[in-house]
Design a protein around this motif. Structure first.
Motif, PDB file in Angstrom:
ATOM      1  N   UNK A  56      64.312  85.604 -18.135  1.00  0.00           N
ATOM      2  CA  UNK A  56      63.549  84.357 -18.184  1.00  0.00           C
ATOM      3  C   UNK A  56      64.157  83.315 -19.122  1.00  0.00           C
ATOM      4  N   UNK A  57      64.974  83.729 -20.077  1.00  0.00           N
ATOM      5  CA  UNK A  57      65.539  82.799 -21.057  1.00  0.00           C
ATOM      6  C   UNK A  57      66.946  82.334 -20.699  1.00  0.00           C
ATOM      7  N   UNK A  58      67.442  82.675 -19.540  1.00  0.00           N
ATOM      8  CA  UNK A  58      68.838  82.390 -19.210  1.00  0.00           C
ATOM      9  C   UNK A  58      69.090  80.966 -18.736  1.00  0.00           C
ATOM     10  N   UNK A  59      68.075  80.255 -18.265  1.00  0.00           N
ATOM     11  CA  UNK A  59      68.276  78.916 -17.738  1.00  0.00           C
ATOM     12  C   UNK A  59      68.596  78.892 -16.259  1.00  0.00           C
ATOM     13  N   UNK A  60      68.741  80.067 -15.646  1.00  0.00           N
ATOM     14  CA  UNK A  60      68.947  80.190 -14.208  1.00  0.00           C
ATOM     15  C   UNK A  60      68.208  81.434 -13.740  1.00  0.00           C
ATOM     16  N   UNK A  61      68.152  81.631 -12.417  1.00  0.00           N
ATOM     17  CA  UNK A  61      67.472  82.793 -11.865  1.00  0.00           C
ATOM     18  C   UNK A  61      68.483  83.623 -11.088  1.00  0.00           C
ATOM     19  N   UNK A  62      68.571  84.918 -11.396  1.00  0.00           N
ATOM     20  CA  UNK A  62      69.393  85.838 -10.621  1.00  0.00           C
ATOM     21  C   UNK A  62      68.629  87.143 -10.477  1.00  0.00           C
TER      22      UNK A  62
END
Length: 147
Positions: A56-62
């Motif tokens: 959730x804290x990465x700035x993107x969704x994978x």
């Protein structure tokens, strides 16, 4: 006269460059910055479970999903801030431009039989790939919830 909302929405420019061994897809966002977003896959085929879940804290969704028959698919969502470039293999794949429910997408067929769908919506770029058939990937792609 355009409504205020239409003027405030991002203008995304998509450039596709074909090179010898890869395709470069360039999204350019000159107008707005991306705020936080939350992605929810609303359709997961029967038998599939998450292998890798998003940070959730990465700035993107994978996220990556698989089933017991070695079938898999990935969902990648990246905010388009200024310029974002995506490289796709062109040496061992074939690409087509397709229209899915009014959204222009790039469909790639890889030499291993897997498929890739790549498109943009608003200020986000989406990529769904896997060894599923195109119809199933389109179902997954159409049901990605964005908040």
């Amino acid at each position: 006269m355009l409504p205020v909302k239409a003027v405030r929405e991002a203008v995304i420019t998509t450039l596709i460059e074909w090179h010898d061994k890869f395709v470069s897809v360039l999204y350019v966002n000159d107008e707005s910055s991306v705020t936080t977003f939350h992605i929810t896959p609303l359709y997961i085929p029967n038998g599939f479970s998450p292998v890798e879940t998003p940070d959730e804290n990465s700035g993107f969704y994978y996220a990556q999903f698989s089933d017991s028959h070695n079938n898999w698919f990935d969902i990648l969502v990246i905010p388009i801030e200024n310029t974002q470039e995506t490289f796709l293999d062109n040496e061992f794949s074939t690409y087509y431009s397709i229209n899915c429910n009014g959204i222009q997408a790039i469909w790639g067929i890889m030499s291993d039989g897997s498929n890739t769908l790549l498109w943009e919506r608003g200020t986000l770029s989406f990529q769904v790939c896997g060894n599923l058939d195109l119809t199933e990937l389109i179902k997954i792609s159409e049901k990605i919830g964005v908040e």
